[in-house]
Write an enzyme that holds these catalytic residues in place. Structure first.
Site, PDB file in Angstrom:
ATOM      1  N   VAL A  61       0.811  -1.224   0.000  1.00 26.84           N
ATOM      2  CA  VAL A  61       0.000   0.000   0.000  1.00 26.84           C
ATOM      3  C   VAL A  61       0.844   1.273   0.000  1.00 26.84           C
ATOM      4  CG1 VAL A  61      -2.001  -1.045   1.109  1.00 26.84           C
ATOM      5  CG2 VAL A  61      -0.220   0.013   2.523  1.00 26.84           C
ATOM      6  N   TYR A  62       2.140   1.164   0.171  1.00 22.19           N
ATOM      7  CA  TYR A  62       2.980   2.358   0.150  1.00 22.19           C
ATOM      8  C   TYR A  62       3.024   2.892  -1.281  1.00 22.19           C
ATOM      9  CZ  TYR A  62       4.790   1.054   4.811  1.00 22.19           C
ATOM     10  OH  TYR A  62       4.920   0.723   6.142  1.00 22.19           O
ATOM     11  N   SER A  63       2.327   3.999  -1.484  1.00 22.13           N
ATOM     12  CA  SER A  63       2.254   4.643  -2.797  1.00 22.13           C
ATOM     13  C   SER A  63       1.802   3.671  -3.881  1.00 22.13           C
ATOM     14  CB  SER A  63       3.602   5.282  -3.166  1.00 22.13           C
ATOM     15  OG  SER A  63       3.961   6.262  -2.225  1.00 22.13           O
ATOM     16  N   ASP A  64       0.800   2.849  -3.542  1.00 24.23           N
ATOM     17  CA  ASP A  64       0.199   1.912  -4.502  1.00 24.23           C
ATOM     18  C   ASP A  64       1.239   1.001  -5.162  1.00 24.23           C
ATOM     19  OD1 ASP A  64      -2.406   2.955  -4.087  1.00 24.23           O
ATOM     20  OD2 ASP A  64      -1.982   4.595  -5.466  1.00 24.23           O
TER      21      ASP A  64
END
Length: 344
Positions: A61-64
Site C-alpha cells: 500500500v505504500y504509494s500503490d
C-alpha cells in the site's frame, strides 16, 4: 551495526532497518513522507548497506506499490546483501478480494510484490492488519504454502491487538504452521502503549518487535518546542491526522528531557529518542525513514553508543503515562505488581 535475533527465530536483523515509505511517494500520507525516485533511492541504499543496515521495509500500500518497485530497482545487483520485509492485507483496490488475509489475496499479493521488487523471495512477509473476516487457519495455511514454495522465508504481523496475535500463534502451534517471528508496531517516547499488552506477550511468546515511527509521527525531530508554533514544512501538519493524539504538555515534557540528554551526550534529539528504543525488551530493530541523505546519516548516528541508567530513567519519567484498566493496578499497586512485574 549491532544485530539482534528476531524473536525466537534464527534470523538476525540489524538494530536499525530502513523504511522505504518515502520511495515513490504519492497520496496524502506517503506523499508527505517523501517522493524519493530510483536514483536517490539507490544512493540511500548505498549509504544504508555501507553502515550495516541490511533490512529494508516496505508494503504494497505504500504509494500503490511504487515503494516496492523503487526499492527493487535500488537493490538490483545486490539482492543477496539485503533482507527485504514487506507487508500486505490493507485494501489495494475496490475489489472485495483485494484486501485482507484470505488465501486468494495473500497468494496474489505475494506474487505481485515479488514482481515489483524484482526478486524470487521475500525474507519477511507480514500481515499489515488483522482480518477478522478470514479464519486464521486459512491465513496460516496459505502462509505455510508460500514458505514451502520458497517465496517467503519468515512471517510476521503488524498492528495486531494482543488477543489477535495470541489467537494466531496458538493456531500456528496447533497445526505446526510457521509462527510469527515479528510484530511490527508503533512505539516511541510519546507512544508507549506497546508496553502494556504487546511487549509482555512478545516476551512470553518469543515475538520480536520491529518499531515503526520511532519519532512519534515527526513530533520528536527536535523542531517542535514549547511555546513555539509547528515549523513550516513540518510533516506533522500533514501526517498527524493518521497517528494517535499526544497531549501538548506531555510532548513538551518529553522534548525538554530529550534536549537535556542530547546536550549531555552530544547527540541530536532524534538520535536520543531512537537510542532509548534500542534497549527496550523485545525490540529487535527500529525502522528509520529518511527523505534525504542528511536525515538518513543523522538517524544512523543513533547506534554505537548507549544512554546511561540515569538518562534512561529521566526519559522514562518524562514520558510515563498511567495505563488503562486492567493494567493500572499492576503499575500502581504493590500487591498486583508483585504478582505480575512490569516488562520494563
Amino acid at each position: 551495526m549491532e544485530f539482534n535475533r528476531l524473536g525466537r527465530s534464527g534470523l538476525h536483523v540489524p538494530a536499525l532497518s530502513f523504511g522505504a515509505g518515502t520511495f515513490g511517494g504519492s497520496g496524502p500520507l506517503f506523499g508527505a513522507w517523501g517522493d524519493t525516485g530510483e536514483g536517490q533511492a539507490r544512493r540511500m541504499v548505498d549509504i544504508a548497506l555501507d553502515a550495516g543496515v541490511t533490512m529494508f521495509d516496505t508494503a504494497d500500500v505504500y504509494s500503490d506499490g511504487a515503494s516496492e518497485t523503487v526499492l527493487g530497482a535500488a537493490l538490483k545487483g545486490r539482492r543477496d546483501r539485503a533482507l527485504i520485509s514487506t507487508k500486505a492485507g490493507l485494501p489495494v483496490g475496490g475489489d472485495p478480494n483485494a484486501a485482507g488475509s484470505s488465501r486468494l489475496h495473500l497468494v496474489r499479493a505475494v506474487e505481485a510484490a515479488l514482481t515489483r521488487l524484482g526478486t524470487d523471495y521475500v525474507d519477511l512477509f507480514q500481515l499489515h492488519a488483522f482480518d477478522a473476516r478470514t479464519p486464521v487457519e486459512e491465513t496460516l495455511s496459505a502462509l505455510d504454502d508460500l514458505v514451502r514454495a520458497g517465496k517467503i522465508r519468515y512471517v510476521g504481523a503488524s498492528n495486531y491487538a494482543g488477543w489477535q496475535l495470541q489467537k494466531t500463534l496458538d493456531a500456528a502451534d496447533r497445526h505446526g504452521w510457521p509462527r510469527f517471528a515479528a510484530h511490527q508496531v508503533y512505539y516511541s517516547l510519546v507512544g508507549r502503549d506497546y508496553e502494556w499488552d504487546l511487549m509482555p506477550l512478545g516476551l512470553d511468546q518469543g515475538v520480536g518487535a520491529l518499531v515503526w515511527s520511532p519519532l512519534g509521527w515527526g513530533r520528536l525531530t527536535g523542531r517542535i518546542r514549547r511555546g513555539q508554533p509547528v515549523p513550516e514544512g513540518s510533516r506533522l501538519h500533514q501526517t498527524a491526522q493518521f497517528g494517535p493524539p499526544v497531549e501538548d504538555e506531555r510532548l513538551y515534557d518529553v522534548v525538554d528531557a530529550l534536549d537535556e540528554v542530547a546536550a549531555e551526550t552530544g547527540k541530536t534529539v532524534p538520535q536520543v529518542a531512537i537510542n532509548w528504543l534500542l534497549r527496550r525488551p523485545t525490540v529487535a530493530s527500529v525502522i528509520v525513514g529518511a527523505r534525504n541523505e542528511e536525515q538518513l546519516v543523522q538517524n544512523l548516528g543513533a547506534v554505537g553508543w548507549e544512554l546511561d541508567a540515569e538518562q534512561v530513567a529521566r526519559l522514562d519519567a518524562a514520558s510515563a503515562q498511567v495505563p488503562p484498566y486492567p493494567h493500572y493496578p499492576y503499575a500502581r499497586q504493590e500487591g498486583f505488581a508483585r504478582l505480575n512485574p512490569p516488562a520494563v
